[in-house]
Motif scaffolding. Structure first.
Motif, PDB file in Angstrom:
ATOM      1  N   THR A  97       0.776  -1.250  -0.165  1.00  0.00           N
ATOM      2  CA  THR A  97       0.066  -0.044  -0.067  1.00  0.00           C
ATOM      3  C   THR A  97       0.766   1.161   0.083  1.00  0.00           C
ATOM      4  N   ASN A  98       0.394   2.218  -0.742  1.00  0.00           N
ATOM      5  CA  ASN A  98       0.919   3.389  -0.815  1.00  0.00           C
ATOM      6  C   ASN A  98       0.950   4.324   0.299  1.00  0.00           C
ATOM      7  N   LYS A  99       1.926   5.082   0.778  1.00  0.00           N
ATOM      8  CA  LYS A  99       1.671   6.128   1.780  1.00  0.00           C
ATOM      9  C   LYS A  99       1.430   7.489   1.090  1.00  0.00           C
ATOM     10  N   PRO A 100       0.707   8.401   1.684  1.00  0.00           N
ATOM     11  CA  PRO A 100      -0.230   7.863   2.869  1.00  0.00           C
ATOM     12  C   PRO A 100      -1.186   6.930   2.513  1.00  0.00           C
ATOM     13  N   PHE A 101      -1.441   6.061   3.580  1.00  0.00           N
ATOM     14  CA  PHE A 101      -2.281   4.862   3.209  1.00  0.00           C
ATOM     15  C   PHE A 101      -3.778   5.329   3.506  1.00  0.00           C
ATOM     16  N   LYS A 102      -4.711   4.613   2.748  1.00  0.00           N
ATOM     17  CA  LYS A 102      -5.963   4.961   2.947  1.00  0.00           C
ATOM     18  C   LYS A 102      -6.688   3.961   3.752  1.00  0.00           C
ATOM     19  N   GLU A 103      -7.342   4.340   4.996  1.00  0.00           N
ATOM     20  CA  GLU A 103      -7.573   3.717   6.005  1.00  0.00           C
ATOM     21  C   GLU A 103      -8.662   2.471   5.652  1.00  0.00           C
ATOM     22  N   LEU A 106      -6.329  -0.245   3.830  1.00  0.00           N
ATOM     23  CA  LEU A 106      -5.485  -1.054   4.761  1.00  0.00           C
ATOM     24  C   LEU A 106      -6.380  -2.070   5.533  1.00  0.00           C
ATOM     25  N   LEU A 107      -7.506  -1.388   6.031  1.00  0.00           N
ATOM     26  CA  LEU A 107      -8.291  -2.238   6.759  1.00  0.00           C
ATOM     27  C   LEU A 107      -8.965  -3.749   6.126  1.00  0.00           C
ATOM     28  N   SER A 108      -9.233  -3.421   4.860  1.00  0.00           N
ATOM     29  CA  SER A 108      -9.724  -4.389   3.986  1.00  0.00           C
ATOM     30  C   SER A 108      -8.617  -5.518   3.758  1.00  0.00           C
ATOM     31  N   MET A 109      -7.363  -4.734   3.274  1.00  0.00           N
ATOM     32  CA  MET A 109      -6.287  -5.860   3.433  1.00  0.00           C
ATOM     33  C   MET A 109      -5.757  -6.627   4.577  1.00  0.00           C
ATOM     34  N   THR A 110      -6.262  -5.976   5.786  1.00  0.00           N
ATOM     35  CA  THR A 110      -5.825  -6.704   6.928  1.00  0.00           C
ATOM     36  C   THR A 110      -6.817  -7.673   7.269  1.00  0.00           C
ATOM     37  N   LYS A 111      -8.155  -7.556   7.074  1.00  0.00           N
ATOM     38  CA  LYS A 111      -9.118  -8.372   7.142  1.00  0.00           C
ATOM     39  C   LYS A 111      -9.188  -9.509   5.978  1.00  0.00           C
ATOM     40  N   GLY A 115      -8.438 -13.184   7.777  1.00  0.00           N
ATOM     41  CA  GLY A 115      -9.444 -14.067   7.548  1.00  0.00           C
ATOM     42  C   GLY A 115     -10.719 -13.529   8.563  1.00  0.00           C
ATOM     43  N   MET A 116     -10.616 -12.252   9.103  1.00  0.00           N
ATOM     44  CA  MET A 116     -11.536 -11.965   9.892  1.00  0.00           C
ATOM     45  C   MET A 116     -12.712 -11.113   9.487  1.00  0.00           C
TER      46      MET A 116
END
Length: 116
Positions: A97-103, A106-111, A115-116
């Protein structure tokens, strides 16, 4: 785990993750510390900046971490030159992800990764 040398970015990311139910096991600003922290804590996910304080950058730290862990890594970087992208793409189990990151991104990638 957050590896980021910009204190404001690191705090913002930590707050964002914790507000969304994730546990941040630690933050560090140096690649050398990232290697030690990853080895002793076995994180489920690592957020890794490329340019860090100290002698070891994020890509070099990832090479060393990959010797003992295949934890997913989200590279966060303002560097999008061809050489940096090629170096990042040599690893398995990574996202960028590029900075500044899009919240939300980033949350979608994390999820997706966790697998949450």
């Amino acid at each position: 785990m957050i590896v980021e040398d910009n204190a404001v970015v690191a705090m913002h990311l930590k707050m964002l993750l914790e507000q969304n139910g994730y546990l941040v096991i630690g933050k560090c600003t140096r690649g050398e510390d990232a290697i030690l922290m990853a080895e002793s804590n076995s994180p489920d996910l690592i957020f890794m900046d490329i340019m860090l304080e100290g002698e070891v950058n994020g890509i070099d730290a990832t090479h060393k971490i990959r010797k003992f862990s295949n934890a997913p890594i989200i590279f966060m970087s303002a560097l999008t030159d061809e050489n940096s992208l090629r170096q990042m793409n040599q690893f398995s189990n990574i996202k960028l992800t590029n900075k500044p990151f899009k919240e939300l991104e980033l949350l979608s990638m994390t999820k997706q990764i966790l697998g949450m």
